[in-house]
Scaffold this active site. Sequence first.
Site, mmCIF file in Angstrom:
data_model
loop_
_atom_site.group_PDB
_atom_site.id
_atom_site.type_symbol
_atom_site.label_atom_id
_atom_site.label_comp_id
_atom_site.label_asym_id
_atom_site.label_seq_id
_atom_site.Cartn_x
_atom_site.Cartn_y
_atom_site.Cartn_z
ATOM 1 N N GLY A 170 -12.408 0.297 3.249
ATOM 2 C CA GLY A 170 -13.780 0.782 3.060
ATOM 3 C C GLY A 170 -14.413 1.110 4.399
ATOM 4 N N ALA A 171 -13.568 1.547 5.325
ATOM 5 C CA ALA A 171 -13.993 1.709 6.721
ATOM 6 C C ALA A 171 -15.092 2.744 6.899
ATOM 7 C CB ALA A 171 -12.783 2.078 7.579
ATOM 8 N N GLY A 175 -17.568 3.187 4.864
ATOM 9 C CA GLY A 175 -18.773 2.752 4.164
ATOM 10 C C GLY A 175 -19.805 2.180 5.130
ATOM 11 N N GLN A 176 -20.928 1.748 4.564
ATOM 12 C CA GLN A 176 -22.010 1.285 5.453
ATOM 13 C C GLN A 176 -21.703 -0.080 6.092
ATOM 14 O OE1 GLN A 176 -25.839 0.464 3.968
ATOM 15 N NE2 GLN A 176 -25.148 -0.481 2.059
ATOM 16 N N ILE A 177 -21.026 -0.955 5.403
ATOM 17 C CA ILE A 177 -20.641 -2.215 6.069
ATOM 18 C C ILE A 177 -19.605 -1.916 7.147
ATOM 19 C CG2 ILE A 177 -19.524 -4.478 5.787
ATOM 20 C CD1 ILE A 177 -20.777 -4.654 3.007
ATOM 21 N N VAL A 219 -14.736 -8.993 0.949
ATOM 22 C CA VAL A 219 -16.186 -8.786 0.971
ATOM 23 C C VAL A 219 -16.613 -7.987 -0.262
ATOM 24 C CG1 VAL A 219 -18.087 -7.695 2.259
ATOM 25 C CG2 VAL A 219 -16.259 -8.886 3.493
ATOM 26 N N GLY A 220 -15.793 -7.037 -0.661
ATOM 27 C CA GLY A 220 -16.128 -6.131 -1.772
ATOM 28 C C GLY A 220 -16.322 -6.879 -3.072
ATOM 29 N N ASP A 235 -24.591 -15.480 2.167
ATOM 30 C CA ASP A 235 -25.480 -16.359 1.400
ATOM 31 C C ASP A 235 -25.811 -17.609 2.219
ATOM 32 O OD1 ASP A 235 -25.081 -14.692 -1.032
ATOM 33 O OD2 ASP A 235 -23.039 -15.435 -0.828
ATOM 34 N N HIS A 243 -20.092 -15.855 -5.428
ATOM 35 C CA HIS A 243 -21.029 -14.980 -4.715
ATOM 36 C C HIS A 243 -21.699 -14.075 -5.748
ATOM 37 C CE1 HIS A 243 -22.865 -12.083 -2.088
ATOM 38 N NE2 HIS A 243 -22.195 -11.124 -2.676
HETATM 39 P P1 NAX Z 1 -20.166 1.629 0.631
HETATM 40 O O1 NAX Z 1 -20.170 2.254 -0.709
HETATM 41 O O2 NAX Z 1 -21.078 2.127 1.689
HETATM 42 O O3 NAX Z 1 -18.688 1.704 1.224
HETATM 43 C C1 NAX Z 1 -17.566 1.371 0.493
HETATM 44 C C2 NAX Z 1 -16.420 2.169 1.038
HETATM 45 O O4 NAX Z 1 -15.221 1.718 0.408
HETATM 46 C C3 NAX Z 1 -16.520 3.678 0.767
HETATM 47 O O5 NAX Z 1 -16.387 4.380 1.979
HETATM 48 C C4 NAX Z 1 -15.385 3.945 -0.198
HETATM 49 O O6 NAX Z 1 -14.802 5.228 -0.001
HETATM 50 C C5 NAX Z 1 -14.414 2.832 0.193
HETATM 51 N N1 NAX Z 1 -13.409 2.536 -0.823
HETATM 52 C C6 NAX Z 1 -13.534 2.568 -2.165
HETATM 53 N N2 NAX Z 1 -12.370 2.302 -2.755
HETATM 54 C C7 NAX Z 1 -11.485 2.069 -1.768
HETATM 55 C C8 NAX Z 1 -10.103 1.763 -1.750
HETATM 56 N N3 NAX Z 1 -9.407 1.643 -2.883
HETATM 57 N N4 NAX Z 1 -9.495 1.600 -0.557
HETATM 58 C C9 NAX Z 1 -10.197 1.748 0.582
HETATM 59 N N5 NAX Z 1 -11.504 2.068 0.628
HETATM 60 C C10 NAX Z 1 -12.136 2.217 -0.532
HETATM 61 O O7 NAX Z 1 -20.381 0.080 0.362
HETATM 62 P P2 NAX Z 1 -20.807 -1.070 1.401
HETATM 63 O O8 NAX Z 1 -22.282 -1.139 1.447
HETATM 64 O O9 NAX Z 1 -20.069 -0.886 2.669
HETATM 65 O O10 NAX Z 1 -20.317 -2.360 0.623
HETATM 66 C C11 NAX Z 1 -18.957 -2.637 0.425
HETATM 67 C C12 NAX Z 1 -18.778 -3.780 -0.560
HETATM 68 O O11 NAX Z 1 -19.344 -4.976 -0.069
HETATM 69 C C13 NAX Z 1 -19.446 -3.558 -1.918
HETATM 70 O O12 NAX Z 1 -18.536 -3.942 -2.939
HETATM 71 C C14 NAX Z 1 -20.612 -4.502 -1.899
HETATM 72 O O13 NAX Z 1 -20.990 -4.898 -3.191
HETATM 73 C C15 NAX Z 1 -20.034 -5.639 -1.106
HETATM 74 N N6 NAX Z 1 -20.983 -6.603 -0.525
HETATM 75 C C16 NAX Z 1 -20.611 -7.906 -0.492
HETATM 76 C C17 NAX Z 1 -21.391 -8.884 0.080
HETATM 77 C C18 NAX Z 1 -20.958 -10.308 0.119
HETATM 78 O O14 NAX Z 1 -21.754 -11.143 0.577
HETATM 79 N N7 NAX Z 1 -19.754 -10.710 -0.309
HETATM 80 C C19 NAX Z 1 -22.729 -8.545 0.646
HETATM 81 C C20 NAX Z 1 -22.879 -7.103 0.980
HETATM 82 C C21 NAX Z 1 -22.249 -6.142 0.016
HETATM 83 O O15 NAX Z 1 -23.127 -5.944 -1.059
#
Ligand code: NAX
Length: 328
Positions: free
Chosen positions: A11-12, A14-16, A129-130, A159, A187
């Site tokens: 997810g490199a 993405g915003q995280i 994280v996802g 958290d 979580h």
């Molecule tokens: P974004 O939607 O900005 O970025 C996610 C990225 O993952 C995208 O660039 C997408 O193309 C990529 N992606 C999707 N499927 C993929 C795959 N099969 N292989 C590789 N890359 C793939 O999301 P972002 O804000 O960066 O958040 C990422 C994840 O973190 C989300 O699932 C979000 O719910 C989760 N979080 C978890 C948190 C925690 O405390 N555990 C807190 C923050 C966040 O909400």
Amino acid sequence: TQAPVTVTVTGAAGQIGYALLFRIASGQLLGPDTPVRLRLLEIPQAVKAAEGTAMELEDGAFPLLAGTDIFDDPKRAFEGANVALLVGARPRTKGMERGDLLEANGGIFKPQGEAINAGAADDVKVLVVGNPANTNALIAQSNAPDVPAERFTAMTRLDHNRAIAQLSKKLGVPVGEIRKMTIWGNHSATQYPDLFHAEVGGRNAAEAVNDEKWLADEFIPTVAKRGAAIIEARGASSAASAASAAIDHIHTWVNGTPEGDWTSMAVPSDGSYGVPEGLISSFPVTTKNGKYEIVQGLELDEFSRTRIDASVAELAEEREAVAKLGLI
Ligand code: NAX
């Protein structure tokens, strides 16, 4: 100097990812003496955006960054990974049932688990994280039978950090004076941030607060629903704070918890505190020499027990659902 450590980030683009990669490259993940080699995984449509981020990483001229490679194939992305940060996931969209969400994420975390099994380094440490993070970690772990199960963890450190911040504000004490915070369970909104074992300046935190109404009606829901409050305010979900927590999680796992303190990590249960074995649930853990141990012997009163049980029940339901889908 040391040989570079290979860090795979999914997810490199993405915003995280955007907040995370620069901190890894600057040495904050593994320390100022450890060079890193980045392997980024994205879906084909986002590879170009990841290349843009890689250009910016290059422009950072980070002395510790030994190189960045980008892949759309998990098998290649996890080759030789010493640390794997599984950030990319399928978000819940409108009208999506939980079953659909688990299935869509199974399609991501099953092949990634298999790829880790096939090609990661022997010492690989995995942080998911996802979301739904705990169950995604369970899916990856179940599909990596040759990797010790305890190497698969999920993130509740955000958290944990949020709980410390709320307590610090309530009592007007610096965050550095707060120890032994614990997040229990999933979580999700059912998580249980526990003040009964936390300490403030050496004193029991629940006693220092001395306000059960605040604890039950404000503290717990504020921490559990903080993600939604960030979306409401920012118009986008937590990113820099999530990246920061991911850095903290791995840094603590590798470098150890300070004497007299612990952290929160979602890890495969060994049955501690009545959490069914194998569920990836958040516990208080201490870490040392790259290994963690669940803190033992804490007494749980009725208030804590009920809340932990509710969150663990949710994890058990998720496990049942992904088992039915043939994902584990
Ligand atoms: P974004 O939607 O900005 O970025 C996610 C990225 O993952 C995208 O660039 C997408 O193309 C990529 N992606 C999707 N499927 C993929 C795959 N099969 N292989 C590789 N890359 C793939 O999301 P972002 O804000 O960066 O958040 C990422 C994840 O973190 C989300 O699932 C979000 O719910 C989760 N979080 C978890 C948190 C925690 O405390 N555990 C807190 C923050 C966040 O909400």
